[in-house]
Scaffold this motif. Structure first.
Motif, PDB file in Angstrom:
ATOM      1  N   GLN A 141      15.713  34.897  96.891  1.00  0.00           N
ATOM      2  CA  GLN A 141      16.620  35.542  97.830  1.00  0.00           C
ATOM      3  C   GLN A 141      18.052  35.512  97.301  1.00  0.00           C
ATOM      4  OE1 GLN A 141      16.174  37.044 100.971  1.00  0.00           O
ATOM      5  NE2 GLN A 141      14.005  37.047 100.426  1.00  0.00           N
ATOM      6  N   VAL A 142      18.772  36.571  97.601  1.00  0.00           N
ATOM      7  CA  VAL A 142      20.181  36.666  97.243  1.00  0.00           C
ATOM      8  C   VAL A 142      20.974  36.872  98.520  1.00  0.00           C
ATOM      9  CG1 VAL A 142      21.917  38.024  96.029  1.00  0.00           C
ATOM     10  CG2 VAL A 142      19.688  37.611  94.955  1.00  0.00           C
ATOM     11  N   GLN A 143      22.043  36.129  98.652  1.00  0.00           N
ATOM     12  CA  GLN A 143      22.948  36.316  99.783  1.00  0.00           C
ATOM     13  C   GLN A 143      24.239  36.932  99.267  1.00  0.00           C
ATOM     14  OE1 GLN A 143      21.567  32.949  99.280  1.00  0.00           O
ATOM     15  NE2 GLN A 143      19.818  33.837 100.359  1.00  0.00           N
ATOM     16  N   LEU A 144      24.729  37.909 100.012  1.00  0.00           N
ATOM     17  CA  LEU A 144      25.980  38.589  99.674  1.00  0.00           C
ATOM     18  C   LEU A 144      26.947  38.445 100.834  1.00  0.00           C
ATOM     19  CD1 LEU A 144      24.479  41.911  98.252  1.00  0.00           C
ATOM     20  CD2 LEU A 144      25.245  39.935  96.942  1.00  0.00           C
ATOM     21  N   VAL A 145      28.163  38.032 100.522  1.00  0.00           N
ATOM     22  CA  VAL A 145      29.185  37.887 101.558  1.00  0.00           C
ATOM     23  C   VAL A 145      30.418  38.666 101.137  1.00  0.00           C
ATOM     24  CG1 VAL A 145      30.644  36.297 102.837  1.00  0.00           C
ATOM     25  CG2 VAL A 145      28.295  35.632 102.235  1.00  0.00           C
ATOM     26  N   GLU A 146      30.772  39.661 101.950  1.00  0.00           N
ATOM     27  CA  GLU A 146      31.970  40.463 101.685  1.00  0.00           C
ATOM     28  C   GLU A 146      33.161  39.879 102.426  1.00  0.00           C
ATOM     29  OE1 GLU A 146      28.660  43.678 102.426  1.00  0.00           O
ATOM     30  OE2 GLU A 146      29.254  41.740 103.240  1.00  0.00           O
ATOM     31  N   SER A 147      34.321  40.124 101.887  1.00  0.00           N
ATOM     32  CA  SER A 147      35.574  39.740 102.557  1.00  0.00           C
ATOM     33  C   SER A 147      36.690  40.635 102.039  1.00  0.00           C
ATOM     34  CB  SER A 147      35.902  38.270 102.294  1.00  0.00           C
ATOM     35  OG  SER A 147      36.113  38.047 100.919  1.00  0.00           O
ATOM     36  N   GLY A 148      37.820  40.576 102.713  1.00  0.00           N
ATOM     37  CA  GLY A 148      39.000  41.298 102.264  1.00  0.00           C
ATOM     38  C   GLY A 148      39.357  42.497 103.116  1.00  0.00           C
ATOM     39  N   GLY A 149      38.487  42.886 104.043  1.00  0.00           N
ATOM     40  CA  GLY A 149      38.819  44.011 104.893  1.00  0.00           C
ATOM     41  C   GLY A 149      39.977  43.697 105.818  1.00  0.00           C
ATOM     42  N   ASP A 150      40.714  44.739 106.184  1.00  0.00           N
ATOM     43  CA  ASP A 150      41.906  44.521 107.004  1.00  0.00           C
ATOM     44  C   ASP A 150      42.406  45.862 107.515  1.00  0.00           C
ATOM     45  OD1 ASP A 150      44.722  42.220 106.468  1.00  0.00           O
ATOM     46  OD2 ASP A 150      43.989  43.251 108.272  1.00  0.00           O
TER      47      ASP A 150
ATOM     48  N   TYR B 154      19.454  43.879  98.131  1.00  0.00           N
ATOM     49  CA  TYR B 154      20.100  42.996  99.101  1.00  0.00           C
ATOM     50  C   TYR B 154      21.399  43.613  99.578  1.00  0.00           C
ATOM     51  CZ  TYR B 154      16.818  39.601  97.184  1.00  0.00           C
ATOM     52  OH  TYR B 154      15.682  38.951  96.780  1.00  0.00           O
ATOM     53  N   TRP B 155      21.688  43.395 100.849  1.00  0.00           N
ATOM     54  CA  TRP B 155      22.913  43.905 101.464  1.00  0.00           C
ATOM     55  C   TRP B 155      23.719  42.755 102.061  1.00  0.00           C
ATOM     56  CZ3 TRP B 155      24.455  48.995 101.432  1.00  0.00           C
ATOM     57  CH2 TRP B 155      23.508  49.959 101.098  1.00  0.00           C
TER      58      TRP B 155
ATOM     59  N   ALA C 183      23.267  44.599  96.166  1.00  0.00           N
ATOM     60  CA  ALA C 183      22.843  44.142  94.843  1.00  0.00           C
ATOM     61  C   ALA C 183      21.395  44.528  94.599  1.00  0.00           C
ATOM     62  CB  ALA C 183      23.004  42.631  94.725  1.00  0.00           C
ATOM     63  N   ASP C 184      21.141  45.044  93.396  1.00  0.00           N
ATOM     64  CA  ASP C 184      19.787  45.441  93.000  1.00  0.00           C
ATOM     65  C   ASP C 184      19.286  44.448  91.954  1.00  0.00           C
ATOM     66  OD1 ASP C 184      20.642  48.989  92.905  1.00  0.00           O
ATOM     67  OD2 ASP C 184      20.397  47.592  94.573  1.00  0.00           O
ATOM     68  N   GLN C 185      18.154  43.843  92.235  1.00  0.00           N
ATOM     69  CA  GLN C 185      17.591  42.815  91.372  1.00  0.00           C
ATOM     70  C   GLN C 185      16.222  43.249  90.871  1.00  0.00           C
ATOM     71  OE1 GLN C 185      15.997  39.252  93.291  1.00  0.00           O
ATOM     72  NE2 GLN C 185      17.251  38.017  91.920  1.00  0.00           N
ATOM     73  N   ARG C 186      16.079  43.280  89.560  1.00  0.00           N
ATOM     74  CA  ARG C 186      14.786  43.667  88.983  1.00  0.00           C
ATOM     75  C   ARG C 186      14.012  42.404  88.623  1.00  0.00           C
ATOM     76  NH1 ARG C 186      12.818  48.221  87.208  1.00  0.00           N
ATOM     77  NH2 ARG C 186      14.865  49.274  87.207  1.00  0.00           N
TER      78      ARG C 186
END
Length: 120
Positions: free
Chosen positions: A1-10, A109-110, A97-100
């Motif tokens: 599993q991959v976890q993605l965390v976005e930040s920086g929006g404003d 993953y989103w 993210a695309d994981q092969r």
């Protein structure tokens, strides 16, 4: 599993800049492409920019020359530098993210998204 965390929006004024970050964690091996998408209210999610494992980049026409996608492998982070922002850039921005895993299996993953609002 991959976890993605976005930040920086404003909230930013037209003409301003923001830098979004997407931090990956977990089993991040064999990620061959990372993308930034966005979705405005009432519209479909659209691809904004892509960076591949060999650092190739692709941008949608409306952001070329204003947005830059980059990555820092040491920090497991992909960035989206956004300059000269316009009201039409307002959207929730998502990292993907695309994981092969092998020739037959690709995992996608989103992240949860980060809100960017461009308004005076």
């Amino acid at each position: 599993q991959v976890q993605l965390v976005e930040s920086g929006g404003d909230l930013v004024q037209p003409g301003g800049s923001l830098r979004l970050s997407c931090v990956a964690s977990g089993s991040i091996f064999r990620i061959y492409a990372t993308h930034w998408y966005r979705q405005a209210p009432g519209k479909q999610r659209e691809l904004v920019a892509t960076i591949t494992s060999d650092d190739s980049t692709v941008y949608r026409d409306s952001v070329k020359g204003r947005f830059t996608i980059s990555r820092d492998n040491a920090k497991n982070t992909v960035y989206l530098q956004m300059n000269s922002l316009k009201p039409e850039d307002t959207a929730v921005y998502y990292c993907r993210a695309d994981q092969r895993l092998n020739d037959a299996t690709v995992n996608i993953y989103w992240g949860q998204g980060t809100q960017v609002t461009v308004s005076s």
